[in-house]
Design an enzyme around this catalytic site. Structure first.
Site: not given
Ligand code: NAD
Ligand code: UDP
Length: 308
Positions: A143, A31, A97, A34, A147, A36, A104
């Site tokens: 976003y 992580d 990535n 950002f 995706k 989290g 790999r």
């Molecule tokens: P969140 O923001 O709580 O968690 C996202 C995490 O990714 C955070 O810990 C953040 O620090 C980390 N992060 C962001 N950019 C990063 C980067 N470049 N490198 C490393 N870490 C990075 O959001 P969430 O609700 O837990 O969502 C998790 C995933 O599920 C996301 O991909 C989101 O698009 C997807 N999603 C969530 C929902 C929802 O309702 N919660 C709905 C659709 C999709």
């Protein structure tokens, strides 16, 4: 197995790490913090099977793993619009990535996609065969389109390089460990109700969403990862649909709050309706949500009540 969870310190990722550790796996939580927080995973740090890596997925990384859950990406409109260029880099360069890593070491990789790939949907409920109605140049595009490209990359690495991929489309999910400053509707309404502040309904509140409790979602995510004959995409969500105004009233009732609803401008491109068709997850994964919305909301309210 040794399992990499990107975005593992976030809301959904932290629940996924906890569940995978509980099943006896070695878990690497990656992580950049950002959105989290270490608070979300502090209780896992005592385990010798848990490793935490501070890293940004837009940069390559070498790790040896059997599974990659690629969840890293800010999910709240407030957060993903804060630095939209970074958001789309995370979905495009970050996914490349992670796919390179999976290729790999021959790991299976699951991409967390979203109901946002359907945009402002013109069919209702949304099935996986619907291609969506997304504005490519709007404020949500960093976003949504990010995706959509992530899904394309998964399919092309699969077809071109034989990478073992899985795609899930997550619908609105809620539960404990949503960040206090997350800005999404569930945490906003609960915190406003608990603090006795006005409940901010955007628009007239007639837009709909369907909310899934996080433990149900995590069950679906793991079933999809371990499903051997189906790569998706598959919808994961709770079809219990509600208008946002009804939802505000429900939160007021469940919290016993004296807060009043106020109306604020509707953000651009805010989808008018959203409800998953989960026929496919039922037939392919035997999955459907089990937590009634009121039960999940009570658990979430208890979580936030301990913070305020
Ligand atoms: P969140 O923001 O709580 O968690 C996202 C995490 O990714 C955070 O810990 C953040 O620090 C980390 N992060 C962001 N950019 C990063 C980067 N470049 N490198 C490393 N870490 C990075 O959001 P969430 O609700 O837990 O969502 C998790 C995933 O599920 C996301 O991909 C989101 O698009 C997807 N999603 C969530 C929902 C929802 O309702 N919660 C709905 C659709 C999709
Ligand atoms: N919303 C709202 N008040 C808030 C936050 C969100 O009325 O304080 C609305 C928002 O306009 C949208 C719905 O609630 O129609 C869900 O918003 P959220 O940001 O949670 O998720 P998404 O729009 O990505 O589904």
């Amino acid at each position: 197995m040794r399992i990499l969870v990107t975005g593992g310190a976030g809301f959904i990722g932290s629940h996924l790490c906890e569940r995978l550790l509980g099943e006896g796996h070695d878990v690497i939580c990656l992580d950049n913090f950002f959105t989290g927080s270490k608070d979300n995973i502090i209780h896992l740090m005592d385990s010798h099977r848990f490793e935490l890596v501070r890293h940004d997925i837009t940069e390559p990384i070498l790790l040896e793993v059997d599974r990659v859950y690629n969840l890293a990406c800010p999910a709240s409109p407030v957060h993903y619009q804060y630095n939209p260029v970074k958001t789309i880099k995370t979905s495009v360069m970050g996914t490349i990535n992670m796919l390179g890593l999976a290729k790999r070491v021959k790991a299976r990789i699951l991409q967390a996609s979203t109901s946002e790939v359907y945009g402002d949907p013109q069919i209702h409920p949304q099935t996986e065969s619907y291609w969506g109605n997304v504005n490519p140049i709007g404020i949500r595009s960093c976003y949504d389109e990010g995706k959509r490209v992530a899904e394309t990359l998964m399919m092309d690495y699969h077809r071109q390089n034989g990478v073992d991929v899985r795609i899930i489309r997550i619908f609105n999910t809620y539960g404990p460990r949503m960040a206090e400053n997350d800005g999404r509707v569930v945490s906003n309404f609960i915190l406003q109700a608990l603090r006795g502040q006005d409940i901010t309904v955007y628009g007239d509140g007639s837009q709909t969403r369907s909310f899934c409790f996080v433990s149900d979602l995590v069950e679906g995510i793991i079933r999809m990862m371990e499903c051997d004959n189906f790569i998706g995409p598959v919808n994961l969500g709770n079809p219990a649909e509600t208008t946002i105004l009804e939802f505000a009233e429900k939160i007021i009732r469940l919290t016993g709050s004296s807060s009043k609803v106020i109306f604020k401008p509707l953000p651009a491109d805010d989808p008018k309706q959203r409800q998953p068709d989960i026929t496919l997850s039922g037939t392919k994964l035997g999955w459907q949500p089990t937590v009634p919305v009121e039960d999940g909301l009570k658990k979430t309210i208890d979580y936030f009540a301990a913070l305020v």
